[in-house]
Write a protein that holds these residues in place. Structure first.
Motif: not given
Ligand SMILES: [Zn+2]
Length: 481
Positions: A409, A411-414, A416-417, A419-420, A426, A428
């Motif tokens: 994945f 992601v752009d925010d912590y 979501s990080f 969760e994923k 992930v 980032i």
């Protein structure tokens, strides 16, 4: 898919599945010495194929093998500050020998940069002596508190390459070349897709300026670092005085590298490919690529003789095609029992041949990955097997690639990080600061795996601490072994 009796399913408890299959598939056994393991013939045969394939690649890239002793004077470790800090907690040290206390304790090698540095300083005088391109296959010892077979054991087998060069550019090219060799091996022999990348500062090898890695996804979506290649700059050559007269007759320090791949690769093969029935061996390094199970009633000697004659002929044809074939002619076991055993051990193709097949001039081929059976003409069997093994490799690789890509994945925010990263890998934006990495690990158990050579570009500040990102590409974080 029916799971093997007595084997915990991956879904239920992946870690239990792993521990059970290592012993059920007869790869290894527990050693009387805590934390070390006995590698049994089936596991060792896999290691031998890994060794052969890699060794050919090392030779093809200009390296020679040599061998250094396993005992290293303890003072050698104190010469390179970061190296001693990194390895001291894991050192096993010999203090007594021959009934006496030794004047200087001797460390059992955890890795050989120090003793090799000492010798290279003697072997390198002039730029004409460079480069040194050497590798050794050996055992090493790192005193680990928590151990698991193949993944983390106090003693393990590996190869360690150590090279010395006249220029930084040459040494960096070597470092890159060897991570590429590891990736080539993982993908084209072990059928494991890998991400090549650079370690962040906090994850680098003790004493290295640059560490490259190949990272593979296991079937619980965790990452396994499967091979590393380090650029040391002049850190070790200054500590061990590997200096030489350069082309201008001026004194210079050599630039060194080291690179290693260990029996951990067996753990990677188990966890990247295995399923609830057991192992799935990548055909190119499988101890047995094909097993033939003859089928006959034990009271029918004539049928037995005819079947065995046909089996031996077929095995001979396969060996002529360089296929590694095992004929399972053990008595006192039903064919079904044998089928289960070879499925658990992950042999790619199983051939079944009985009187009825023989009469029809056919043989049954069962595929461990597709879990199907097809009937082919005996006369065509060896060519069908050769192409089926090639296809098996491609299918196994593709299955692992799809599995990984579905669990990767950006992601752009912590939030979501968090969760994923519970579900996979992930990418980032990341500041690269060890303190920020430690906080991420504390909060999510994930660690930075690498800054991939190829991957999404950085497009903002660190997702956790909002400081400026340190790298041109996003960093991959994952839970890891
Ligand atoms: Zn940060």
């Amino acid at each position: 898919m029916a799971k093997t009796k007595g084997l915990t399913s991956q879904q239920e408890d992946f870690s239990a599945w792993y521990n059970e299959i290592v012993y059920k598939a007869d790869l290894a056994d527990l050693s009387p010495v805590r934390g070390s393991m006995v590698i049994k013939p089936y596991g060792y045969a896999l290691w031998e194929h890994i060794q052969r394939s890699l060794d050919d690649m090392f030779k093809a890239t200009g390296h020679d093998n040599l061998y250094f002793p396993m005992l290293i004077p303890i003072s050698f470790f104190e010469r390179e500050a970061e190296h001693v800090e990194g390895f001291s907690p894991e050192l096993a040290v010999v203090t007594h020998a021959g009934g006496k206390e030794l004047e200087e304790p001797l460390a059992i090698r955890p890795t050989s940069e120090t003793i090799i540095g000492e010798m290279y300083s003697k072997w390198v005088q002039s730029y004409r002596d460079l480069p040194l391109l050497y590798n050794q296959w050996c055992n090493v010892m790192r005193w680990e508190m928590r151990t698991r077979p193949f993944l983390r054991t106090t003693e393990f087998l590996w190869q360690e390459g150590h090279t010395a060069h006249a220029t930084a550019e040459e040494a960096m090219a070597e470092t890159t070349q060897m991570v590429n060799v590891y990736a080539d091996f993982a993908e084209n022999f072990a059928a494991i897709p890998v991400i090549k990348g650079e370690k962040t500062e906090g994850e680098r090898f003790a004493g290295a300026l640059v560490t490259y890695t190949i990272e593979a996804m296991m079937r619980d979506s965790k990452a396994l670092q499967s091979g590393t290649s380090h650029y040391m700059g002049t850190n070790f050559s200054k500590a061990f005085d590997i200096s030489f007269n350069d082309v201008n007759n001026e004194q210079a320090y050599a630039f060194t590298t080291s690179w290693g791949l260990s029996t951990r690769m067996i753990g990677a093969i188990i966890m990247a490919h295995g399923d609830d029935k057991g192992l799935i061996m990548p055909p190119k390094i499988a101890p047995h690529q094909v097993v033939i199970v003859p089928i006959y009633r034990k009271d029918d000697q004539l049928a037995k003789d005819q079947v065995m004659a046909a089996v031996d002929e077929l095995a001979g044809q396969l060996r002529d095609q360089a296929v590694r074939v095992k004929v399972d002619s053990r008595g006192g076991m039903s064919p079904g029992w044998k089928f289960n055993e070879w499925e658990q051990k992950g042999v790619p193709l199983r051939l079944e041949l009985g009187p009825k097949d023989l009469e029809a001039g056919e043989v049954v081929i069962a595929n461990r990955l597709k879990e199907n059976k097809e009937t082919v003409k005996l006369a065509e069997a060896s060519s069908v097997v050769v192409s089926a093994l090639k296809q098996f490799h491609d299918d196994l690789y593709e299955r692992a690639r799809v599995f990984r890509d579905e669990r990767s994945f950006v992601v752009d925010d912590y939030e979501s990080f968090k969760e994923k990263v519970a579900q996979g890998w992930v990418h980032i934006n990341h500041c690269g600061k060890p303190a920020c990495e430690e906080a991420i690990q504390e909060e999510t158990k994930a660690t930075p795996r690498c800054i991939p050579f190829v991957g999404p570009e950085t497009d903002g500040p660190c997702v956790r601490c909002a400081e400026a990102s340190a790298y041109p590409r996003k960093v991959i974080f994952a839970k890891a072994y």
